[in-house]
Scaffold this motif. Structure first.
Motif, PDB file in Angstrom:
ATOM      1  N   ILE A 155       0.837  -1.200   0.000  1.00 46.56           N
ATOM      2  CA  ILE A 155       0.000   0.000   0.000  1.00 46.56           C
ATOM      3  C   ILE A 155       0.873   1.251   0.000  1.00 46.56           C
ATOM      4  O   ILE A 155       0.714   2.140  -0.835  1.00 46.56           O
ATOM      5  N   PHE A 156       1.825   1.309   0.955  1.00 45.15           N
ATOM      6  CA  PHE A 156       2.619   2.541   1.117  1.00 45.15           C
ATOM      7  C   PHE A 156       3.317   2.911  -0.194  1.00 45.15           C
ATOM      8  O   PHE A 156       3.294   4.072  -0.619  1.00 45.15           O
ATOM      9  N   THR A 157       3.964   1.923  -0.807  1.00 46.60           N
ATOM     10  CA  THR A 157       4.700   2.212  -2.040  1.00 46.60           C
ATOM     11  C   THR A 157       3.737   2.500  -3.186  1.00 46.60           C
ATOM     12  O   THR A 157       4.024   3.321  -4.053  1.00 46.60           O
ATOM     13  N   GLY A 158       2.572   1.828  -3.177  1.00 42.77           N
ATOM     14  CA  GLY A 158       1.592   2.037  -4.242  1.00 42.77           C
ATOM     15  C   GLY A 158       1.026   3.456  -4.235  1.00 42.77           C
ATOM     16  O   GLY A 158       0.766   4.027  -5.300  1.00 42.77           O
ATOM     17  N   LEU A 159       0.859   4.036  -3.033  1.00 44.48           N
ATOM     18  CA  LEU A 159       0.357   5.414  -2.953  1.00 44.48           C
ATOM     19  C   LEU A 159       1.299   6.355  -3.687  1.00 44.48           C
ATOM     20  O   LEU A 159       0.874   7.204  -4.476  1.00 44.48           O
ATOM     21  N   VAL A 160       2.599   6.190  -3.429  1.00 44.54           N
ATOM     22  CA  VAL A 160       3.580   7.067  -4.081  1.00 44.54           C
ATOM     23  C   VAL A 160       3.539   6.863  -5.591  1.00 44.54           C
ATOM     24  O   VAL A 160       3.594   7.820  -6.364  1.00 44.54           O
ATOM     25  N   MET A 161       3.411   5.606  -6.034  1.00 39.18           N
ATOM     26  CA  MET A 161       3.366   5.328  -7.478  1.00 39.18           C
ATOM     27  C   MET A 161       2.214   6.076  -8.135  1.00 39.18           C
ATOM     28  O   MET A 161       2.366   6.682  -9.195  1.00 39.18           O
ATOM     29  N   GLU A 162       1.036   6.027  -7.491  1.00 40.89           N
ATOM     30  CA  GLU A 162      -0.151   6.609  -8.125  1.00 40.89           C
ATOM     31  C   GLU A 162      -0.022   8.118  -8.296  1.00 40.89           C
ATOM     32  O   GLU A 162      -0.410   8.675  -9.318  1.00 40.89           O
ATOM     33  N   PHE A 163       0.530   8.782  -7.265  1.00 39.95           N
ATOM     34  CA  PHE A 163       0.600  10.245  -7.327  1.00 39.95           C
ATOM     35  C   PHE A 163       1.821  10.743  -8.090  1.00 39.95           C
ATOM     36  O   PHE A 163       1.872  11.893  -8.492  1.00 39.95           O
ATOM     37  N   GLN A 164       2.794   9.855  -8.262  1.00 39.20           N
ATOM     38  CA  GLN A 164       4.041  10.263  -8.883  1.00 39.20           C
ATOM     39  C   GLN A 164       3.877  10.676 -10.348  1.00 39.20           C
ATOM     40  O   GLN A 164       4.601  11.541 -10.835  1.00 39.20           O
ATOM     41  N   PHE A 165       2.907  10.053 -11.041  1.00 38.14           N
ATOM     42  CA  PHE A 165       2.671  10.430 -12.443  1.00 38.14           C
ATOM     43  C   PHE A 165       2.416  11.928 -12.551  1.00 38.14           C
ATOM     44  O   PHE A 165       2.964  12.604 -13.408  1.00 38.14           O
ATOM     45  N   GLY A 166       1.550  12.438 -11.663  1.00 40.27           N
ATOM     46  CA  GLY A 166       1.220  13.853 -11.706  1.00 40.27           C
ATOM     47  C   GLY A 166       2.366  14.732 -11.215  1.00 40.27           C
ATOM     48  O   GLY A 166       2.567  15.833 -11.706  1.00 40.27           O
ATOM     49  N   LEU A 167       3.125  14.220 -10.213  1.00 43.64           N
ATOM     50  CA  LEU A 167       4.197  15.036  -9.651  1.00 43.64           C
ATOM     51  C   LEU A 167       5.335  15.236 -10.650  1.00 43.64           C
ATOM     52  O   LEU A 167       5.732  16.360 -10.936  1.00 43.64           O
ATOM     53  N   SER A 168       5.865  14.130 -11.164  1.00 45.68           N
ATOM     54  CA  SER A 168       7.082  14.232 -11.973  1.00 45.68           C
ATOM     55  C   SER A 168       6.832  14.167 -13.475  1.00 45.68           C
ATOM     56  O   SER A 168       7.653  14.619 -14.250  1.00 45.68           O
ATOM     57  N   TRP A 169       5.724  13.562 -13.889  1.00 43.39           N
ATOM     58  CA  TRP A 169       5.547  13.246 -15.308  1.00 43.39           C
ATOM     59  C   TRP A 169       4.235  13.818 -15.851  1.00 43.39           C
ATOM     60  O   TRP A 169       3.476  13.114 -16.520  1.00 43.39           O
ATOM     61  N   SER A 170       3.986  15.103 -15.567  1.00 47.37           N
ATOM     62  CA  SER A 170       2.714  15.682 -16.002  1.00 47.37           C
ATOM     63  C   SER A 170       2.592  15.701 -17.525  1.00 47.37           C
ATOM     64  O   SER A 170       1.501  15.769 -18.074  1.00 47.37           O
ATOM     65  N   GLY A 171       3.732  15.634 -18.236  1.00 50.69           N
ATOM     66  CA  GLY A 171       3.677  15.571 -19.701  1.00 50.69           C
ATOM     67  C   GLY A 171       2.947  14.331 -20.186  1.00 50.69           C
ATOM     68  O   GLY A 171       2.337  14.334 -21.271  1.00 50.69           O
ATOM     69  N   LEU A 172       3.000  13.274 -19.387  1.00 49.50           N
ATOM     70  CA  LEU A 172       2.324  12.031 -19.775  1.00 49.50           C
ATOM     71  C   LEU A 172       0.816  12.210 -19.803  1.00 49.50           C
ATOM     72  O   LEU A 172       0.150  11.800 -20.762  1.00 49.50           O
ATOM     73  N   SER A 173       0.249  12.843 -18.750  1.00 48.59           N
ATOM     74  CA  SER A 173      -1.211  12.999 -18.739  1.00 48.59           C
ATOM     75  C   SER A 173      -1.656  14.037 -19.772  1.00 48.59           C
ATOM     76  O   SER A 173      -2.741  13.933 -20.335  1.00 48.59           O
ATOM     77  N   HIS A 174      -0.800  15.020 -20.069  1.00 49.11           N
ATOM     78  CA  HIS A 174      -1.154  15.995 -21.109  1.00 49.11           C
ATOM     79  C   HIS A 174      -1.219  15.326 -22.477  1.00 49.11           C
ATOM     80  O   HIS A 174      -2.122  15.580 -23.266  1.00 49.11           O
ATOM     81  N   TYR A 175      -0.248  14.475 -22.747  1.00 46.38           N
ATOM     82  CA  TYR A 175      -0.148  13.886 -24.080  1.00 46.38           C
ATOM     83  C   TYR A 175      -1.055  12.665 -24.241  1.00 46.38           C
ATOM     84  O   TYR A 175      -1.710  12.499 -25.275  1.00 46.38           O
ATOM     85  N   ALA A 176      -1.120  11.807 -23.210  1.00 47.74           N
ATOM     86  CA  ALA A 176      -1.819  10.525 -23.372  1.00 47.74           C
ATOM     87  C   ALA A 176      -2.859  10.268 -22.287  1.00 47.74           C
ATOM     88  O   ALA A 176      -3.379   9.159 -22.183  1.00 47.74           O
ATOM     89  N   GLY A 177      -3.193  11.278 -21.506  1.00 45.09           N
ATOM     90  CA  GLY A 177      -4.102  11.066 -20.377  1.00 45.09           C
ATOM     91  C   GLY A 177      -5.460  10.515 -20.779  1.00 45.09           C
ATOM     92  O   GLY A 177      -6.087   9.771 -20.026  1.00 45.09           O
ATOM     93  N   ASP A 178      -5.936  10.877 -21.986  1.00 44.70           N
ATOM     94  CA  ASP A 178      -7.255  10.401 -22.415  1.00 44.70           C
ATOM     95  C   ASP A 178      -7.300   8.880 -22.527  1.00 44.70           C
ATOM     96  O   ASP A 178      -8.372   8.280 -22.466  1.00 44.70           O
TER      97      ASP A 178
END
Lengths: 394, 255
Positions: A66-89
């Motif tokens: 759980i602990f490590t999974g929480l960080v994984m889920e939020f990390q996309f937005g923290l460090s890799w916001s280009g990913l959700s901009h380009y392929a978030g749909d």
């Protein structure tokens, strides 16, 4: 290291830690569910004790997942916001489905199972652990589907500056998913089987009083790891064919990728042959052979090592791409991310999760060492005398 | 369909504060209400069966944020970078306290992890307060400031009140010395969730503007909505199983 390297390091460290715990969760969940079923059907106390002992190891391990999974889920937005901009749909959909349709249920049913001992009716309590097992595997399916999209962006076309979803079916039948998912599930069973085998070998070697308990457990562990190793190795080799067309240069991506692949196959193939031709034929007598037990203990960590090497191959092999052929890792980095920000979060996450991981493994080792008599999961009376006095004061 | 998914998003975020709010609140009050190890054991045992079912609402919020509002997911999380990091670290420390406190018998071990629950809960409440203030300001100002700290204290007070009411409802007359009925608990849940509900109402047009395309929403609807009754059912089952009549039994808690 520059910002990009630091952000990649943070993802690699938290991702590897996450899988170290998740791989055991995936393997132990079905084993605990089977033990619980045997207890529910036969009423034999040894099955209850096995469910509670291996169940406590399972849930202690689960915490770090759980602990490590929480960080994984939020990390996309923290460090890799280009990913959700380009392929978030597209990329966001399987992740959203995973959280709602799988993990939400898994967490709720796990709470009911852990705290439902002696409170829930027998069959409903049993249903909880099977639902946890089912949703854990559904969760693995969606996470692997999401990851497979990064390996091979099926079902999407580029429109303007971003990807749009054209074929959801193609996302789910992605060739980098269909062969890799059973590979991961097999690795889970293998790891779970080895942990049960190694811990049982420890007790048999130490000649503790739990001879029957660990004789049964050791056999179960060997048989589970045999099944897991066949699935893992079979679906491991099966991935080479789709990869030869989809990511032809994968294993030449870096020296690390090639070396990790070699080491993983070396460990996996040798162990699989050893289980099939050495351990399985003698599985009935193995619990009595004291000389073999230190060997079983020593090889217990190897599936964990192979699993991490496997992820290194899969993830370093798509570099420099984040989405293969579409978006580079560098382009996905959050614009404005500074070295100070990522260094602070890397130290925070890696430090806290690393320390807790060590504590968790010490607690698991201690649970193993103290044996079934000291298990607190599902205990039905006050654990010690002070608590007994406390309970009577109600 | 964009309205439907806004409703799901809002429900999950409000639900998180209404449910996980009392766990965080009891964490804040742990040193005050639980002066002895036995009292702290009793408080943690009261909330323990609910924690896994409660905290998962925020995991779902983040998933829906990614799936339904992908064009702002990165901006929101990145815009709140230090607060998201402190929120996650606090959450992990609070959970570690819960999971680990009873795994060893030593007095120091248990008291130490109880402090971790309290510290993590303060980190959660303050990070949330500051994040809500920063979001209300449109992420334009610095994410950490005096106004943010004030917001953090307001949230902490609201969650502490909710936690106190929960303990008075589940263990009447025992931990807090007071008794509260279900209606009082519902009211304190509303207090805990009110700030985020106001913010959601204000942000609704902005969120609706950034919804993912219909194709993505259709896929989400077809796959997720059939599970909605199971999700609701599992939550209701948790409350029926671990509600007040069953709480005072003698089964030692795993947490």
């Amino acid at each position: 290291m520059d910002v990009l390297d630091l952000a990649r390091t943070q993802f690699a460290v938290t991702g590897s830690l996450h899988f170290l715990f998740v791989v055991l969760t995936l393997g132990l969940a079905p084993l605990v569910a089977i033990m619980h079923t045997r207890y529910a059907v036969t009423g034999n106390p040894i099955h209850e004790r096995m469910t509670r002992f291996w169940g406590q190891i399972y849930v202690t391990n689960y915490a770090l997942g759980i602990f490590t999974g929480l960080v994984m889920e939020f990390q996309f937005g923290l460090s890799w916001s280009g990913l959700s901009h380009y392929a978030g749909d597209i990329f966001g959909a399987p992740l959203a489905i995973e959280t709602l349709g799988a993990f939400f249920l898994e967490s709720t049913f796990l709470g009911l199972w852990i705290f439902g001992w002696h409170r829930l009716p027998k069959w409903l309590h049993l249903a909880c652990i099977w639902l946890v097992t089912l949703t854990a595997h559904v969760s693995a399916f969606w996470i692997m589907a999401t990851n497979s999209f990064l390996q091979n962006p099926a079902g999407a076309v580029e429109r303007g500056d971003h990807l749009v979803l054209t074929d959801f079916g193609a996302l789910l039948t992605n060739p980098t998913l269909t062969m890799a998912l059973p590979h991961v599930i097999g690795a889970g069973l293998w790891t779970g089987g080895f942990v049960v085998m190694g811990a049982s070998a420890y007790h048999l070697f130490k000649r503790t009083s739990e001879r029957e308990f660990f004789t049964r457990s050791l056999r179960l562990g060997v048989i589970t790891s045999f099944v897991g190793s066949l699935i893992t190795v079979g679906f491991g080799y099966a991935q080479f064919l789709p990869l030869s067309t989809l990511q032809p240069d994968k294993f030449e991506a870096s020296a690390l990728t090639g070396a990790s692949l070699g080491a993983m196959i070396g460990i996996g193939q040798l162990l699989q042959l050893a289980i099939m031709f050495v351990l399985m034929p003698v599985v009935y007598w193995l619990p009595r052979w004291r000389w073999a037990q230190p060997i079983l203990m020593v090889i217990t960590p190897l599936p964990f090592l192979a699993a991490i090497l496997g992820w290194l191959v899969r993830e370093t092999g798509r570099q420099p791409w984040l989405i293969y052929g579409k978006l580079t890792v560098a382009d996905a980095l959050s614009p404005g991310l500074t070295s100070g920000m990522i260094t602070t979060s890397l130290i925070g996450f890696a430090g806290v999760l690393g320390l807790l991981a060590v504590v968790d493994y010490v607690l698991i080792a201690r649970t193993v060492r103290r044996g079934p008599a000291a298990v607190t999961l599902g205990a039905d009376g006050p654990a010690d005398s002070t608590e007994r006095a406390h309970a009577l004061s109600y | 369909m964009d309205i439907l998914w806004f409703g799901v998003f809002a429900l999950l975020l409000i639900g998180y504060f209404a449910l996980e709010g009392f766990d965080i609140g009891l964490g804040l009050l742990l040193p005050v209400l639980g002066r002895t190890q036995k009292d702290r054991d009793r408080i943690v045992a009261a909330m323990a069966p609910f924690v896994l079912a409660n905290e998962v609402w925020l995991v779902a919020v983040a998933g829906v944020l990614f799936g339904v509002y992908p064009s702002i997911e990165g901006d929101v999380l990145f815009g709140l970078y230090p607060l998201v990091v402190s929120l996650l670290v606090s959450w992990i420390l609070r959970d570690a306290g819960l999971w680990f406190r009873r795994r060893l018998d030593g007095r120091t071990w248990q008291a130490g992890w109880d402090w971790m629950i309290c510290i993590g809960s303060y980190g959660l409440a303050l990070s949330w307060g500051m994040a809500l203030v920063a979001l209300a300001g449109g992420l334009s100002g610095p994410s950490i400031g005096l106004l943010g700290l004030g917001g953090g204290l307001v949230i902490a007070a609201a969650l502490a009140f909710h936690g106190w009411t929960f303990a008075s409802w589940l263990l009447p007359g025992q931990v807090t010395g007071a008794s509260r009925d279900g209606r009082a608990l519902l009211a304190s849940a509303c207090v805990a969730a009110a700030p985020v509900a106001v913010l959601l109402a204000a942000a609704a047009p902005w969120l609706l503007d950034h919804t993912a395309p219909t194709g993505t929403l259709s896929v989400l609807s077809v796959i997720v909505l059939p599970f909605a009754p199971v999700m609701v059912g599992a939550q209701v089952w948790t409350w029926r199983t671990f509600g007040p009549r069953r709480a005072a039994d003698r089964i030692p808690s795993f947490f």
